[in-house]
Design an enzyme around this catalytic site. Structure first.
Site, PDB file in Angstrom:
ATOM      1  N   ARG A 169      19.396  18.465  -2.931  1.00  0.00           N
ATOM      2  CA  ARG A 169      19.517  17.027  -2.702  1.00  0.00           C
ATOM      3  C   ARG A 169      20.410  16.368  -3.743  1.00  0.00           C
ATOM      4  NH1 ARG A 169      15.421  15.320   1.082  1.00  0.00           N
ATOM      5  NH2 ARG A 169      16.320  13.291   0.692  1.00  0.00           N
ATOM      6  N   PRO A 205       0.817  -1.217   0.000  1.00  0.00           N
ATOM      7  CA  PRO A 205       0.000   0.000   0.000  1.00  0.00           C
ATOM      8  C   PRO A 205       0.855   1.274   0.000  1.00  0.00           C
ATOM      9  CG  PRO A 205      -0.653  -1.526   1.748  1.00  0.00           C
ATOM     10  CD  PRO A 205       0.642  -2.008   1.194  1.00  0.00           C
ATOM     11  N   GLU A 206       0.682   2.069  -1.022  1.00  0.00           N
ATOM     12  CA  GLU A 206       1.246   3.412  -1.079  1.00  0.00           C
ATOM     13  C   GLU A 206       0.058   4.376  -1.083  1.00  0.00           C
ATOM     14  OE1 GLU A 206       4.238   3.750  -4.181  1.00  0.00           O
ATOM     15  OE2 GLU A 206       4.796   1.654  -3.933  1.00  0.00           O
TER      16      GLU A 206
END
Length: 281
Positions: free
Chosen positions: A150, A2-3
DNA sequence: CCCGGAACCTGAAGGC
DNA sequence: TGCCTTCAGGTTCCGG
């Protein structure tokens, strides 16, 4: 697994059966599923409470009760199944929450990664989550700012819940394919146009999967026990060796930061361009 | 701060 | 056939 789209589907489909109903009992088949407070206190405090609402934040489900918040994370293999009355137990049922009116939620989780918490304040659990990718305030500008510093590979960045909430392994691969960006590119290397493509792709991929009620790749089931159909739309995730739907090149599987990663080596080249200059690895 | 890796788990898949 | 090893991955925690 599940996302965001799967958890959103579960929330939507549980909601009409739970709102306004009272919890009448709990059965813990495996106590380890309760993270806080103690299993005994968890059960005694939960029984008698009324469900006033259900929300989702990232991959967390929040059951708002008149005396606290029940937070559930399904991790890899968890599902919440709605049953009428006493249904048959399979060996992977870890907990049962009974509600007035004869409905019960069966927490099924083969791998035992799933977690329940009963808290008064959810912020220690969900406070570090990044923006909700489908909310209006998640703009391309916001994404650009968050990617700027990042250096990690984008695949890892998209899986970082503090950057954007709710994206996991499958949808990271799908979004990067849709944006035609190589999963090992660094966050700071994206051009403004690439950030815009990634932003749009994230939203399209997630919304599309919600429309399909989630992806049943492993043990994901909707509360009814039905499967979702979003995995039939996957273009690269779990499609290793199959032809790319855009160019026909076989989809490759590599490992990025320990995560299985699928991409099209032709549509998602590592080469990139800034102005008239072209860079490559 | 940032990164990498282990731990938590167990079914599935692959090797011999 | 069966035993063994490895892999899968969301999150947390720990060490560098």
């Amino acid at each position: 697994m599940p996302e965001l789209p799967e958890v959103e589907t579960i929330k939507n489909e549980l909601e009409p059966f739970l709102i306004g109903h009272r919890i009448t009992g709990i059965t813990l088949c495996w106590e380890g599923i309760v993270r806080e407070p103690s299993p005994q206190e968890f059960c005694s405090r939960l029984v008698g409470q009324r469900v006033t609402g259900i929300t989702r934040r990232g991959k967390y489900l929040l059951f708002h009760l008149d005396g606290g918040i029940l937070i559930i994370h399904l991790k890899m293999t968890g599902s919440l199944l709605l049953k009428q009355g006493t249904a048959q137990l399979d060996r992977f049922i870890r907990a049962i929450i009974y509600l007035d009116g004869g409905v019960a939620i069966y927490f099924r989780d083969p791998r035992k990664f799933g977690v329940m918490r009963l808290v008064r304040d959810a912020s220690p659990v969900i406070g570090n989550l990044g923006p909700e990718p489908l909310e209006d305030d998640f703009s391309a500008q916001v994404l650009a700012e968050r990617l700027q510093k990042r250096k990690a590979p984008l695949k890892a960045i998209l899986n970082d819940q503090s950057l954007v909430a709710g994206i996991g392994n499958m949808y990271a691969d799908e979004a990067l394919f849709s944006a035609r960006i190589h999963p090992q590119r660094s966050g700071s290397s994206l051009s403004p146009d690439e950030v815009k493509r990634l932003h749009r792709s994230i939203r399209q991929v997630l919304q599309g999967a919600i429309n399909d009620k989630g992806a049943s790749v492993n043990t994901y089931f909707r509360p009814s026990g039905e499967k979702g159909t979003a995995h039939f739309e996957f273009r690269v995730a779990h499609q290793g060796g199959k032809p790319c739907p855009r160019c026909g090149t076989p989809i490759e599987r590599i490992t990025v930061r320990g995560r299985g990663t699928y991409f099209c080596p032709r549509c998602q080249r590592f080469n990139y361009r800034i102005g008239k200059y072209r860079f490559s690895s």
